[in-house]
Design a protein around this motif. Structure first.
Motif, PDB file in Angstrom:
ATOM      1  N   ASP A 243      34.837   6.761 -46.300  1.00 15.43           N
ATOM      2  CA  ASP A 243      36.266   6.468 -46.465  1.00 15.43           C
ATOM      3  C   ASP A 243      36.667   5.405 -45.457  1.00 15.43           C
ATOM      4  O   ASP A 243      37.479   4.540 -45.720  1.00 15.43           O
ATOM      5  CB  ASP A 243      37.098   7.731 -46.216  1.00 15.43           C
ATOM      6  CG  ASP A 243      36.932   8.742 -47.338  1.00 15.43           C
ATOM      7  OD1 ASP A 243      36.812   8.315 -48.504  1.00 15.43           O
ATOM      8  OD2 ASP A 243      36.925   9.948 -47.041  1.00 15.43           O
ATOM      9  N   ILE A 244      36.108   5.532 -44.249  1.00 19.00           N
ATOM     10  CA  ILE A 244      36.379   4.570 -43.188  1.00 19.00           C
ATOM     11  C   ILE A 244      35.039   4.019 -42.704  1.00 19.00           C
ATOM     12  O   ILE A 244      34.115   4.794 -42.435  1.00 19.00           O
ATOM     13  CB  ILE A 244      37.106   5.237 -42.003  1.00 19.00           C
ATOM     14  CG1 ILE A 244      38.370   5.954 -42.503  1.00 19.00           C
ATOM     15  CG2 ILE A 244      37.431   4.220 -40.913  1.00 19.00           C
ATOM     16  CD1 ILE A 244      39.138   6.683 -41.423  1.00 19.00           C
ATOM     17  N   ALA A 245      34.926   2.691 -42.628  1.00 19.01           N
ATOM     18  CA  ALA A 245      33.652   2.103 -42.207  1.00 19.01           C
ATOM     19  C   ALA A 245      33.876   0.830 -41.415  1.00 19.01           C
ATOM     20  O   ALA A 245      34.817   0.071 -41.676  1.00 19.01           O
ATOM     21  CB  ALA A 245      32.781   1.784 -43.432  1.00 19.01           C
ATOM     22  N   GLY A 246      33.013   0.599 -40.440  1.00 16.34           N
ATOM     23  CA  GLY A 246      32.953  -0.679 -39.739  1.00 16.34           C
ATOM     24  C   GLY A 246      31.552  -1.227 -39.998  1.00 16.34           C
ATOM     25  O   GLY A 246      30.574  -0.664 -39.529  1.00 16.34           O
ATOM     26  N   VAL A 247      31.482  -2.296 -40.770  1.00 12.24           N
ATOM     27  CA  VAL A 247      30.171  -2.792 -41.198  1.00 12.24           C
ATOM     28  C   VAL A 247      29.750  -3.979 -40.325  1.00 12.24           C
ATOM     29  O   VAL A 247      30.504  -4.944 -40.183  1.00 12.24           O
ATOM     30  CB  VAL A 247      30.209  -3.201 -42.690  1.00 12.24           C
ATOM     31  CG1 VAL A 247      28.818  -3.589 -43.176  1.00 12.24           C
ATOM     32  CG2 VAL A 247      30.772  -2.064 -43.552  1.00 12.24           C
ATOM     33  N   ASP A 248      28.570  -3.884 -39.724  1.00 13.51           N
ATOM     34  CA  ASP A 248      28.046  -4.958 -38.875  1.00 13.51           C
ATOM     35  C   ASP A 248      27.156  -5.881 -39.702  1.00 13.51           C
ATOM     36  O   ASP A 248      26.192  -5.435 -40.318  1.00 13.51           O
ATOM     37  CB  ASP A 248      27.215  -4.377 -37.720  1.00 13.51           C
ATOM     38  CG  ASP A 248      28.081  -3.724 -36.654  1.00 13.51           C
ATOM     39  OD1 ASP A 248      29.317  -3.868 -36.719  1.00 13.51           O
ATOM     40  OD2 ASP A 248      27.519  -3.078 -35.750  1.00 13.51           O
ATOM     41  N   VAL A 260      23.280  -6.696 -43.726  1.00 14.38           N
ATOM     42  CA  VAL A 260      24.005  -5.609 -43.057  1.00 14.38           C
ATOM     43  C   VAL A 260      23.094  -4.967 -42.016  1.00 14.38           C
ATOM     44  O   VAL A 260      22.003  -4.499 -42.339  1.00 14.38           O
ATOM     45  CB  VAL A 260      24.451  -4.541 -44.087  1.00 14.38           C
ATOM     46  CG1 VAL A 260      25.057  -3.323 -43.377  1.00 14.38           C
ATOM     47  CG2 VAL A 260      25.453  -5.127 -45.076  1.00 14.38           C
ATOM     48  N   LEU A 261      23.548  -4.951 -40.776  1.00 15.21           N
ATOM     49  CA  LEU A 261      22.763  -4.327 -39.703  1.00 15.21           C
ATOM     50  C   LEU A 261      22.984  -2.831 -39.657  1.00 15.21           C
ATOM     51  O   LEU A 261      22.059  -2.057 -39.468  1.00 15.21           O
ATOM     52  CB  LEU A 261      23.141  -4.907 -38.340  1.00 15.21           C
ATOM     53  CG  LEU A 261      22.553  -6.239 -37.940  1.00 15.21           C
ATOM     54  CD1 LEU A 261      22.947  -6.561 -36.513  1.00 15.21           C
ATOM     55  CD2 LEU A 261      21.037  -6.226 -38.079  1.00 15.21           C
ATOM     56  N   GLU A 262      24.238  -2.438 -39.761  1.00 15.00           N
ATOM     57  CA  GLU A 262      24.533  -1.000 -39.748  1.00 15.00           C
ATOM     58  C   GLU A 262      25.944  -0.751 -40.228  1.00 15.00           C
ATOM     59  O   GLU A 262      26.773  -1.664 -40.285  1.00 15.00           O
ATOM     60  CB  GLU A 262      24.326  -0.407 -38.353  1.00 15.00           C
ATOM     61  CG  GLU A 262      25.248  -0.978 -37.300  1.00 15.00           C
ATOM     62  CD  GLU A 262      25.312  -0.100 -36.041  1.00 15.00           C
ATOM     63  OE1 GLU A 262      24.951   1.078 -36.107  1.00 15.00           O
ATOM     64  OE2 GLU A 262      25.773  -0.615 -35.021  1.00 15.00           O
ATOM     65  N   VAL A 263      26.208   0.496 -40.591  1.00 15.31           N
ATOM     66  CA  VAL A 263      27.544   0.918 -40.993  1.00 15.31           C
ATOM     67  C   VAL A 263      27.999   1.967 -39.985  1.00 15.31           C
ATOM     68  O   VAL A 263      27.304   2.945 -39.746  1.00 15.31           O
ATOM     69  CB  VAL A 263      27.536   1.525 -42.413  1.00 15.31           C
ATOM     70  CG1 VAL A 263      28.925   2.007 -42.808  1.00 15.31           C
ATOM     71  CG2 VAL A 263      27.011   0.513 -43.430  1.00 15.31           C
ATOM     72  N   ASN A 264      29.135   1.698 -39.344  1.00 17.15           N
ATOM     73  CA  ASN A 264      29.675   2.639 -38.364  1.00 17.15           C
ATOM     74  C   ASN A 264      30.752   3.492 -39.028  1.00 17.15           C
ATOM     75  O   ASN A 264      31.682   2.959 -39.612  1.00 17.15           O
ATOM     76  CB  ASN A 264      30.284   1.883 -37.177  1.00 17.15           C
ATOM     77  CG  ASN A 264      29.205   1.144 -36.397  1.00 17.15           C
ATOM     78  OD1 ASN A 264      28.540   1.737 -35.559  1.00 17.15           O
ATOM     79  ND2 ASN A 264      28.996  -0.136 -36.700  1.00 17.15           N
ATOM     80  N   GLY A 265      30.622   4.800 -38.908  1.00 15.63           N
ATOM     81  CA  GLY A 265      31.578   5.701 -39.554  1.00 15.63           C
ATOM     82  C   GLY A 265      32.834   5.931 -38.728  1.00 15.63           C
ATOM     83  O   GLY A 265      33.826   6.461 -39.226  1.00 15.63           O
ATOM     84  N   ILE A 266      32.807   5.529 -37.465  1.00 13.94           N
ATOM     85  CA  ILE A 266      33.976   5.717 -36.597  1.00 13.94           C
ATOM     86  C   ILE A 266      34.255   4.417 -35.843  1.00 13.94           C
ATOM     87  O   ILE A 266      34.170   4.356 -34.621  1.00 13.94           O
ATOM     88  CB  ILE A 266      33.747   6.895 -35.614  1.00 13.94           C
ATOM     89  CG1 ILE A 266      33.240   8.127 -36.373  1.00 13.94           C
ATOM     90  CG2 ILE A 266      35.037   7.232 -34.851  1.00 13.94           C
ATOM     91  CD1 ILE A 266      32.909   9.326 -35.501  1.00 13.94           C
ATOM     92  N   PRO A 267      34.560   3.334 -36.575  1.00 12.75           N
ATOM     93  CA  PRO A 267      34.797   2.052 -35.901  1.00 12.75           C
ATOM     94  C   PRO A 267      36.110   2.086 -35.115  1.00 12.75           C
ATOM     95  O   PRO A 267      37.130   2.573 -35.615  1.00 12.75           O
ATOM     96  CB  PRO A 267      34.876   1.059 -37.061  1.00 12.75           C
ATOM     97  CG  PRO A 267      35.330   1.863 -38.225  1.00 12.75           C
ATOM     98  CD  PRO A 267      34.758   3.232 -38.041  1.00 12.75           C
TER      99      PRO A 267
END
Ligand code: ADP
Ligand code: MG
Length: 299
Positions: A243-248, A260-267
């Protein structure tokens, strides 16, 4: 009020102010928020999970947003609660994005570009020797790390030979390595909430480190993403069901594509200092999160 949710949000870096704003906006929608619901202090008793004698499982939703302080115990209760109530992010999405291998594997299955990677059993180190010949340079990554911690760039066979005995001592189950991507030492952090683009900033590695993480000396700068970067981030968030993502994201100069390096669930939200710099996505992010909670909380 007709609905009640639980929330646990980080308080450093301006998190306390963000929390106040979310709580206020939810109240305007007749949703009451119980804050500081740190599951560290909860106990499970028969069919319920109790926090200060309140049944957490009876709430209409739980919003968990505290990356730095998450312990195994909290994650354990997160998993149990997710079976009986709506959670943001869902436990599955949270657990997936906590692991870089699981995330990259799923992304690649869905056609999302990532750096080439390989996972092998700790006893199969001959695989690593073979890959090293093909890739020239690679990155060893702990699959559950953050902040660039533990990432090791392996530049040649000699470095690998030197590193292996150390890794063997660490009692790991497996090795996860990525091809070292040739890039310009900058990245994109793209925030997505509920499938929508929220905001973007860039990070640049310091002159002395190849990692862009702030904790590795990297610095934040304003950066407009083009449509391709936004589309890639949206796709990654969708594949991970976050639902919430910070994509690197970085640009692979050899393959000439974004990966895409990683997906952060709590950006993290923009800090007060970053807001002064011109990072102005907090309001949009708060509004989208409030909409999301309103929609997902039990009616
Ligand atoms: N395969 C790679 N090739 C080149 N640089 C990488 C690679 N993977 C990571 N990096 C660099 O290391 C940083 C941290 O990697 P990342 O996978 O995002 O882990 P963390 O969770 O520690 O932030 C990235 O921001 C990037 O600068
Ligand atoms: Mg990162």
């Amino acid at each position: 009020m007709s609905r009640k949710i639980g929330m646990w949000l980080y308080s450093n870096g301006g998190g306390d102010k963000i929390q106040e704003k979310i709580v206020k906006k939810l109240r305007e929608r007749d949703i009451e928020t119980l804050t500081e619901m740190n599951l560290r202090h909860a106990v499970a008793k028969n069919g319920h999970i109790l926090h200060n004698d309140r049944k957490v499982d009876k709430l209409d939703l739980f919003f968990s947003y505290n990356a730095g302080e998450q312990t195994q115990y909290q994650v354990f209760l997160y998993q149990a609660l997710n079976r009986v109530m709506p959670m943001i992010n869902s436990y599955d999405a949270f657990a997936l994005t906590e692991d870089k291998f699981q995330t990259s594997f799923l992304l690649r299955q869905h056609g999302v570009a990532t750096p080439s990677f390989k996972l092998c059993h700790r006893d199969d180190t001959h695989h690593l020797q073979g890959i090293m010949k093909k890739w020239e340079k690679m990155v060893y990554k702990p699959t559950d790390g953050w902040g660039g911690v533990g990432l090791t760039k392996i530049e040649n066979q000699a470095t690998l030979d030197m590193l292996l005995p150390f890794l063997n001592q660490m009692d790991l189950r497996f090795f996860y390595v990525e091809k070292f991507v040739k890039y310009d030492n900058t990245d994109y952090r793209v925030d997505i909430v509920d499938g929508e683009f929220v905001g973007c900033y860039g990070r640049k590695a310091s002159g002395t480190d190849w990692r862009t993480n702030i904790t590795s000396g990297g610095s934040v700068f304003l950066r407009e993403p083009d449509d391709e970067v936004i589309a890639l981030a949206k796709k990654a968030a969708e594949v991970c069901s976050t639902d919430i993502a910070g994509v690197d994201i970085i640009y692979d100069m050899e393959k000439e594509e974004y990966v895409v390096l990683e997906v952060n669930g709590i950006p993290a939200f923009a800090t007060p200092e970053q807001e002064k710099m011109g990072l102005n996505f907090n309001k949009k992010k708060i509004d989208l999160i409030v909409d999301l909670i309103d929609r997902k909380a039990k009616k």
